[in-house]
Design an enzyme around this catalytic site. Structure first.
Site, PDB file in Angstrom:
ATOM      1  N   HIS A  27       0.040  -3.544  -9.464  1.00 32.68           N
ATOM      2  CA  HIS A  27      -0.003  -3.532  -8.007  1.00 32.68           C
ATOM      3  C   HIS A  27      -0.831  -4.720  -7.507  1.00 32.68           C
ATOM      4  O   HIS A  27      -1.346  -5.515  -8.289  1.00 32.68           O
ATOM      5  CB  HIS A  27      -0.652  -2.235  -7.506  1.00 32.68           C
ATOM      6  CG  HIS A  27       0.202  -1.018  -7.683  1.00 32.68           C
ATOM      7  ND1 HIS A  27       0.667  -0.273  -6.626  1.00 32.68           N
ATOM      8  CD2 HIS A  27       0.676  -0.412  -8.800  1.00 32.68           C
ATOM      9  CE1 HIS A  27       1.384   0.740  -7.075  1.00 32.68           C
ATOM     10  NE2 HIS A  27       1.399   0.680  -8.403  1.00 32.68           N
ATOM     11  N   GLU A 120      -4.570  -3.181 -10.331  1.00 33.49           N
ATOM     12  CA  GLU A 120      -4.536  -3.974  -9.100  1.00 33.49           C
ATOM     13  C   GLU A 120      -4.925  -5.396  -9.471  1.00 33.49           C
ATOM     14  O   GLU A 120      -6.044  -5.654  -9.923  1.00 33.49           O
ATOM     15  CB  GLU A 120      -5.513  -3.394  -8.069  1.00 33.49           C
ATOM     16  CG  GLU A 120      -5.315  -1.911  -7.783  1.00 33.49           C
ATOM     17  CD  GLU A 120      -4.145  -1.630  -6.868  1.00 33.49           C
ATOM     18  OE1 GLU A 120      -3.670  -2.599  -6.223  1.00 33.49           O
ATOM     19  OE2 GLU A 120      -3.710  -0.467  -6.783  1.00 33.49           O
TER      20      GLU A 120
END
Length: 379
Positions: A27, A120
């Site tokens: 992500h 992330e």
């Protein structure tokens, strides 16, 4: 299930139908490796700040740390995105950060044999193309190190007395309330940290069996079970079967519902890396590939073309296929890289990376395109 989007159902089915062992979902929006659970057993009005640990929290923390330590700076855990967020060692429990009912890493752990974390990669979900060079430089080692972690723990087979594989047998670990199930070939893989363990294998109609194993760092332990058939086909009632049944159960099943992402950062800087000379960096990083990357973002059409080109150039080690279609009737492309594409190799664990699950988080997509090319051209 009727209220789910077609791409959600397709990915859920793909996860269940394939014997994946380890995974990461890429992500953008921060710089941290997150591990299950994303959801809490009880509703959390605050939406964050309550850890939701599971049976394999120690394992998940280690896996998240492998990625964070391989990353250029994630492991420092600083407030890279200027959102007043600091993560010790660059990792966090998902629910401690923010509560997400129905997160994909929870689904993998609860409903399949796969262990997944969420990574992330950058503060900016869609960093400028000029930053893709530094994103690759920052993530390359972590992406490769994490793949190697698929060999942690123990693997083996579950047979009956006549060496016939038992499909759907449970393989659990005493003291860890989470089991894996065997494939149609009787295979199992159980990721474990180094240590001494007692495995318990059980199956309907068979007597449960135990085995003591030692897991060493950097090695894969192996054990083959041969389960004798029960003379009584009724429900398990022996103490061994009761222990195996308890191990096979799970105390907590996260809720399945819509996913969410944290609000976008107020600062668009993608990393905290020191400034680099882009032309020199581009020349250095491009030299890692046979075909120099274009270092640009790819929309759906150019993504599809890119994947088809790579699969055409490397037909002996790739397979391009679709896991389903989206609500907009776009293919959900899967690129398999293997020395025997399209065929499961007995005993070999299967690994997956997933990216661009959220349409505005493109950095993971570009990292996987680069990784696929790197694997095909250099490995």
């Amino acid at each position: 299930m009727a209220d789910r989007e077609p791409e959600t159902l397709a990915v859920m089915t793909w996860i269940i139908d394939n014997p994946f062992v380890l995974s990461a979902n890429l992500h953008g929006g921060s710089v941290v490796a997150s591990y299950p659970y994303d959801d809490t057993p009880q509703p959390n009005p605050r939406g964050c700040c309550v850890a939701s640990d599971g049976p394999d929290t120690a394992l998940f923390r280690r896996l998240a740390a492998i990625y964070a330590q391989g990353h250029a700076f994630m492991h420092r855990g600083e407030d890279f995105c200027h959102m007043n967020e600091r993560f010790a060692g660059g990792i966090t429990n998902g629910a401690m950060w923010y509560d997400v009912p129905g997160g994909m890493q929870d689904f993998n752990y609860v409903f399949s044999n796969c262990v997944e974390i969420t990574v992330e990669l950058s503060c900016c979900k869609m960093p400028p193309e000029s930053k893709l060079l530094t994103e690759w430089k920052s993530n390359k080692k972590a992406l490769l190190d994490y793949i190697e972690a698929v060999h942690m723990g123990v693997k083996g087979l579950v047979f009956d007395e006549n060496n016939n594989p038992i499909h759907g047998a449970f393989v659990g670990v005493e003291g860890i309330d989470h089991n894996v199930t065997t494939t149609e070939r009787g295979e199992y893989w159980r990721l474990l940290l180094p240590g001494e363990y007692t495995l318990v294998a059980s199956a309907v109609g068979f007597q449960a069996m135990r085995a003591s194993i030692t897991v060493k760092d950097g090695e894969t332990s192996r054990h083959v079970f041969h389960l004798p058939r029960r003379s009584d086909s009724s429900a398990p009632d022996s103490s061994s079967d009761q222990v195996a049944a308890a191990i096979a159960g799970g105390a907590f099943v996260p809720k399945i519902g819509p996913s969410a992402t944290p609000p976008p950062p107020t600062v668009s800087s993608s990393t905290a890396s020191p400034p680099t000379k882009e032309p020199e960096l581009a020349q250095t990083l491009s030299a890692e590939f046979v075909t120099p990357p274009d270092w640009q973002h790819h929309d759906y059409a150019s993504l599809e073309s890119w994947l088809r080109d790579l699969a055409t150039r490397y037909p002996d080690i790739t397979r391009l296929y679709s896991a389903g279609v989206s609500v907009q009737n776009r293919q959900l492309w899967v690129l398999e890289v293997s020395d025997n594409p399209g065929r499961h190799e007995p005993g070999e664990p299967e690994f997956k990376y997933v990216a661009n699950m959220h349409g505005d988080e493109t950095v993971g997509r570009e990292m996987l395109l680069l990784l696929a090319r790197y694997l095909c051209e250099t490995e």
